[in-house]
Enzyme design. Sequence first.
Site: not given
Length: 302
Positions: A38, A100, A171, A175
Amino acid sequence: MAGICEGRVVVVTGAGRGLGRAYALGLAAEGAKVVVNDLGVGTHGDDTQERPADEVVAEIRAAGGVAVANFDDVADWEGAQRIIQSAIDAFGRLDAVVNNAGFVRDRMFVSCTPEEWDAVIRVHLRGHFCVTRHAVDYWRNEAKAGRPVDARIINTSSGAGLQGSVGQSSYAAAKAGIATLTLVQAAELARYGITANGLAPNARTRMTMTAFADVMTPVEGQFDIFAPENTAPLVAWLVSEKSKHCTGQIFELIGGTIRLALGWNDGPEYDIGRRWQPEELGEKITELLAERPAPKPVYGTQ
Ligand code: NAI
């Protein structure tokens, strides 16, 4: 009792918060050794100086699990290599990548700036590319060296990418690209012993709480449909050796409902048997639209 991911080594990107954190904790509880990646950015990708990956690693270790932290940017080519290398350095192998990490910069299309567009496309699409490309290099070399490979790519698409989402053009485009990327990876990489599947989750995280707080807030005494932990069992199964036969799917998960989400190729069709005239096409398309109206994009962040 041994968990279903016993012995598996997995990288989870963006695992310091939200869904990624739930996956990392769930995978470790199922026996996987986890690289918790992260960068510690805000909801719009802004620098926060936070290191949430450290906290997740501490949680996993406190529960008796095995994990190391990594703080690289998934969309940086060299950084992505370090993410993969940290699994090999810490645990001697790699079995799965869960892509992710990501953020949003929501805007109506008419107001979206090139900088906002590039930042969102970069973190999602390029981020998926960079991390997975290095992982696949490693797996192909293993296969070439004659070592057995039973590897997993788990990507993150979204309802936004499957049906559109008003105010999220960058976005949604990223995706949708990830959904199709998954199909190509599944087809191309099977020969090396690699499967590729995608998720379209629905969970209460900082990303969704601004737009969906009213729907996603849990009701006391009822199944908490939007708990991020609800998606973790699917991720654990996909990472495990048990999912070897499953590739090229995008799974939408809402609470306890699981759906095979890709339906792009099953629309109504008609063959006229020769070249169409424009007026004929207009008439036929109007008929087909009655059978299958255009999908309605949802509103808001997901
Ligand atoms: P979140 O904002 O809670 O967590 C995302 C994490 O990714 C953050 O900890 C952030 O620091 C990290 N990150 C961002 N950019 C990074 C980078 N360049 N390198 C490494 N780490 C980075 O968000 P949430 O909701 O947990 O989202 C996780 C994924 O699921 C995202 O890809 C999101 O688009 C997707 N998703 C989420 C849905 C939801 O309902 N929450 C719905 C559909 C998709």
